[in-house]
Design an enzyme around this catalytic site. Structure first.
Site, PDB file in Angstrom:
ATOM      1  N   ASP A  37       0.867  -1.191   0.000  1.00 20.86           N
ATOM      2  CA  ASP A  37       0.000   0.000   0.000  1.00 20.86           C
ATOM      3  C   ASP A  37       0.899   1.236   0.000  1.00 20.86           C
ATOM      4  OD1 ASP A  37      -3.257   0.333   1.086  1.00 20.86           O
ATOM      5  OD2 ASP A  37      -2.004   2.108   0.890  1.00 20.86           O
ATOM      6  N   ASP A  64       3.827   2.379  -4.262  1.00 23.45           N
ATOM      7  CA  ASP A  64       2.972   3.246  -5.080  1.00 23.45           C
ATOM      8  C   ASP A  64       2.753   2.507  -6.395  1.00 23.45           C
ATOM      9  OD1 ASP A  64       1.870   5.056  -6.833  1.00 23.45           O
ATOM     10  OD2 ASP A  64       3.194   6.724  -6.265  1.00 23.45           O
ATOM     11  N   VAL A  65       1.524   2.092  -6.647  1.00 28.60           N
ATOM     12  CA  VAL A  65       1.256   1.223  -7.809  1.00 28.60           C
ATOM     13  C   VAL A  65       1.459   1.937  -9.152  1.00 28.60           C
ATOM     14  CG1 VAL A  65      -0.270  -0.429  -6.665  1.00 28.60           C
ATOM     15  CG2 VAL A  65      -1.246   1.686  -7.616  1.00 28.60           C
ATOM     16  N   TYR A 159     -13.623   8.669 -12.747  1.00 25.30           N
ATOM     17  CA  TYR A 159     -13.606   7.388 -12.032  1.00 25.30           C
ATOM     18  C   TYR A 159     -14.197   6.297 -12.937  1.00 25.30           C
ATOM     19  CZ  TYR A 159     -14.291   3.983  -8.234  1.00 25.30           C
ATOM     20  OH  TYR A 159     -14.257   2.850  -7.445  1.00 25.30           O
ATOM     21  N   LYS A 163     -12.353   2.866 -14.405  1.00 23.09           N
ATOM     22  CA  LYS A 163     -12.824   1.520 -14.069  1.00 23.09           C
ATOM     23  C   LYS A 163     -13.286   0.771 -15.326  1.00 23.09           C
ATOM     24  CE  LYS A 163     -12.023   1.601  -9.668  1.00 23.09           C
ATOM     25  NZ  LYS A 163     -10.992   0.700  -9.096  1.00 23.09           N
ATOM     26  N   THR A 194     -16.294   1.132   3.214  1.00 25.90           N
ATOM     27  CA  THR A 194     -14.846   1.325   3.445  1.00 25.90           C
ATOM     28  C   THR A 194     -14.582   2.826   3.574  1.00 25.90           C
ATOM     29  OG1 THR A 194     -14.158   1.691   1.156  1.00 25.90           O
ATOM     30  CG2 THR A 194     -14.399  -0.609   1.836  1.00 25.90           C
ATOM     31  N   THR A 197     -15.848   5.192   0.731  1.00 28.26           N
ATOM     32  CA  THR A 197     -17.247   5.601   0.574  1.00 28.26           C
ATOM     33  C   THR A 197     -17.798   6.330   1.796  1.00 28.26           C
ATOM     34  OG1 THR A 197     -17.811   3.358   1.234  1.00 28.26           O
ATOM     35  CG2 THR A 197     -17.971   3.857  -1.107  1.00 28.26           C
TER      36      THR A 197
HETATM   37  P1  NAP Z   1      -9.806   2.232   0.580  1.00 30.31           P
HETATM   38  O1  NAP Z   1     -10.254   1.750   1.901  1.00 30.31           O
HETATM   39  O2  NAP Z   1      -9.595   3.686   0.360  1.00 30.31           O
HETATM   40  O3  NAP Z   1      -8.463   1.435   0.202  1.00 30.31           O
HETATM   41  C1  NAP Z   1      -7.687   1.761  -0.923  1.00 30.31           C
HETATM   42  C2  NAP Z   1      -6.227   1.745  -0.521  1.00 30.31           C
HETATM   43  O4  NAP Z   1      -5.425   1.965  -1.709  1.00 30.31           O
HETATM   44  C3  NAP Z   1      -5.898   2.896   0.450  1.00 30.31           C
HETATM   45  O5  NAP Z   1      -5.030   2.476   1.475  1.00 30.31           O
HETATM   46  C4  NAP Z   1      -5.240   3.879  -0.475  1.00 30.31           C
HETATM   47  O6  NAP Z   1      -4.406   4.821   0.155  1.00 30.31           O
HETATM   48  C5  NAP Z   1      -4.468   2.965  -1.394  1.00 30.31           C
HETATM   49  N1  NAP Z   1      -3.903   3.651  -2.545  1.00 30.31           N
HETATM   50  C6  NAP Z   1      -4.363   4.786  -3.158  1.00 30.31           C
HETATM   51  N2  NAP Z   1      -3.520   5.158  -4.136  1.00 30.31           N
HETATM   52  C7  NAP Z   1      -2.519   4.253  -4.158  1.00 30.31           C
HETATM   53  C8  NAP Z   1      -1.339   4.103  -4.928  1.00 30.31           C
HETATM   54  N3  NAP Z   1      -1.001   4.989  -5.893  1.00 30.31           N
HETATM   55  N4  NAP Z   1      -0.527   3.051  -4.678  1.00 30.31           N
HETATM   56  C9  NAP Z   1      -0.839   2.176  -3.709  1.00 30.31           C
HETATM   57  N5  NAP Z   1      -1.905   2.269  -2.924  1.00 30.31           N
HETATM   58  C10 NAP Z   1      -2.751   3.304  -3.148  1.00 30.31           C
HETATM   59  O7  NAP Z   1     -10.847   1.805  -0.543  1.00 30.31           O
HETATM   60  P2  NAP Z   1     -11.593   0.423  -0.894  1.00 30.31           P
HETATM   61  O8  NAP Z   1     -13.024   0.709  -0.928  1.00 30.31           O
HETATM   62  O9  NAP Z   1     -11.085  -0.705  -0.092  1.00 30.31           O
HETATM   63  O10 NAP Z   1     -11.127   0.282  -2.412  1.00 30.31           O
HETATM   64  C11 NAP Z   1     -10.474  -0.851  -2.951  1.00 30.31           C
HETATM   65  C12 NAP Z   1     -10.773  -0.917  -4.442  1.00 30.31           C
HETATM   66  O11 NAP Z   1     -12.177  -1.138  -4.642  1.00 30.31           O
HETATM   67  C13 NAP Z   1     -10.445   0.368  -5.213  1.00 30.31           C
HETATM   68  O12 NAP Z   1      -9.879   0.048  -6.468  1.00 30.31           O
HETATM   69  C14 NAP Z   1     -11.802   1.023  -5.411  1.00 30.31           C
HETATM   70  O13 NAP Z   1     -11.828   1.891  -6.516  1.00 30.31           O
HETATM   71  C15 NAP Z   1     -12.665  -0.204  -5.577  1.00 30.31           C
HETATM   72  N6  NAP Z   1     -14.097   0.001  -5.329  1.00 30.31           N
HETATM   73  C16 NAP Z   1     -14.527   0.422  -4.105  1.00 30.31           C
HETATM   74  C17 NAP Z   1     -15.903   0.547  -3.887  1.00 30.31           C
HETATM   75  C18 NAP Z   1     -16.467   0.940  -2.550  1.00 30.31           C
HETATM   76  O14 NAP Z   1     -17.693   1.133  -2.475  1.00 30.31           O
HETATM   77  N7  NAP Z   1     -15.690   1.052  -1.496  1.00 30.31           N
HETATM   78  C19 NAP Z   1     -16.800   0.278  -4.912  1.00 30.31           C
HETATM   79  C20 NAP Z   1     -16.325  -0.108  -6.157  1.00 30.31           C
HETATM   80  C21 NAP Z   1     -14.958  -0.276  -6.338  1.00 30.31           C
HETATM   81  P3  NAP Z   1      -4.968   6.326   0.414  1.00 30.31           P
HETATM   82  O15 NAP Z   1      -5.868   6.213   1.613  1.00 30.31           O
HETATM   83  O16 NAP Z   1      -3.743   7.127   0.640  1.00 30.31           O
HETATM   84  O17 NAP Z   1      -5.708   6.756  -0.830  1.00 30.31           O
END
Ligand code: NAP
Length: 254
Positions: A37, A64-65, A159, A163, A194, A197
């Site tokens: 992460d 950093d991805v 976004y 996606k 999470t 959201t």
């Molecule tokens: P989350 O809790 O914010 O987790 C995402 C993690 O990725 C955070 O620790 C974030 O760090 C990290 N990150 C951001 N930019 C990065 C980078 N450049 N390199 C490495 N790590 C990075 O969100 P989540 O809901 O678990 O999301 C996981 C995936 O599911 C994402 O791809 C998201 O778009 C997708 N998704 C989520 C939802 C939802 O409802 N939650 C719905 C559809 C899809 P920071 O906190 O610093 O940003």
């Protein structure tokens, strides 16, 4: 037997939300996990928690991805510590309040940031891990897209486009890598509880509006997505590639 016994998995964005839950579940199911992460402290805490229960099952890396060189370091470290890479979960992403921004509010820099973090990074991950998977004669890659990668209007266009790109990156890679026995699938969550959201779910009015669109009348939990990702990562899904899996309580079924 545990469902991921003997497997080595790299999970990005594993310091928070869904990625953290996937790391926990994968370790419970017998995998060795390279949890990465951009948030170093958070991902270290997740790995420590896993190792307290399953000793030696996880390592944490700052990653950093969007940085191709760091991808090489992550893969080298995975091989050095655990001997191989079987699974890649391209989960890291950005969204939040900015991800819901309207066209008029999104500038070029914002558009490019979303495309780079949410789409280009998945290409980098696939490109970086495939040589290692070829050595094993198989592999499973799961790209976390979104319901916003299937339909318009679920988030901002930047976004949504990032996606959608991930959705078709998945299919293109699946066709190309099938002969290497490397499977590539995408997962499309709806509203999941999470930090990403919280901008909606912590606001009672916005949450009530969001729930009206979901036939099951609830938001999903990270664990719900983790079980789907576990299945796709495992050999149980050995005949599945290039497929998209929606997990949204029915929101996009209307
Ligand atoms: P989350 O809790 O914010 O987790 C995402 C993690 O990725 C955070 O620790 C974030 O760090 C990290 N990150 C951001 N930019 C990065 C980078 N450049 N390199 C490495 N790590 C990075 O969100 P989540 O809901 O678990 O999301 C996981 C995936 O599911 C994402 O791809 C998201 O778009 C997708 N998704 C989520 C939802 C939802 O409802 N939650 C719905 C559809 C899809 P920071 O906190 O610093 O940003």
């Amino acid at each position: 037997m545990a469902r991921l016994e003997g497997k080595v998995a790299i999970i990005t964005g594993a310091g928070s939300g869904q990625g953290a839950e996937e790391a926990r579940l994968f370790a419970k199911e017998g995998a060795k996990v390279v949890a990465t992460d951009i948030q170093e402290e958070k991902v270290k805490a997740v790995a420590d928690e896993i190792n307290a229960q399953y000793e030696g099952a996880a390592i944490a890396m700052k990653h950093d991805v969007t940085d191709e060189r760091v991808w090489q370091t992550v893969i080298e470290e995975a091989v050095a510590k655990f001997g191989k890479v079987d699974i890649l979960i391209n989960n890291a992403g950005i969204g939040g309040a900015e991800g819901f921004g309207k066209i008029d509010d999104v500038d070029l820099a914002g558009w490019e940031r979303f495309m780079t973090v949410n789409a280009t990074s998945n290409f980098l991950g696939i490109k970086s891990v495939v040589p290692e998977m070829r050595k094993n004669g198989k592999g499973s890659i799961v790209n976390i897209s979104s319901m916003a990668g299937i339909v318009g209007g679920a988030a901002g266009v930047h976004y949504t486009a990032s996606k959608g790109a991930t959705r078709l990156l998945t299919k293109g890679a699946a066709v190309e890598l099938g002969s290497d026995n490397i499977r590539v699938n995408s997962v499309h969550p709806g509203f999941i509880n999470t930090p990403m959201t919280s901008v909606v779910l912590d606001n009672p009015e916005m949450k009530a509006t969001a729930l009206k669109d979901i036939p099951l009348g609830i938001v999903g939990e990270p664990e719900d997505v983790a079980y789907l990702v576990l299945f796709l990562a495992s050999d149980e899904a050995r005949f599945i590639t290039g497929s998209e899996y929606i997990i949204d309580g029915g929101q996009t079924a209307r």
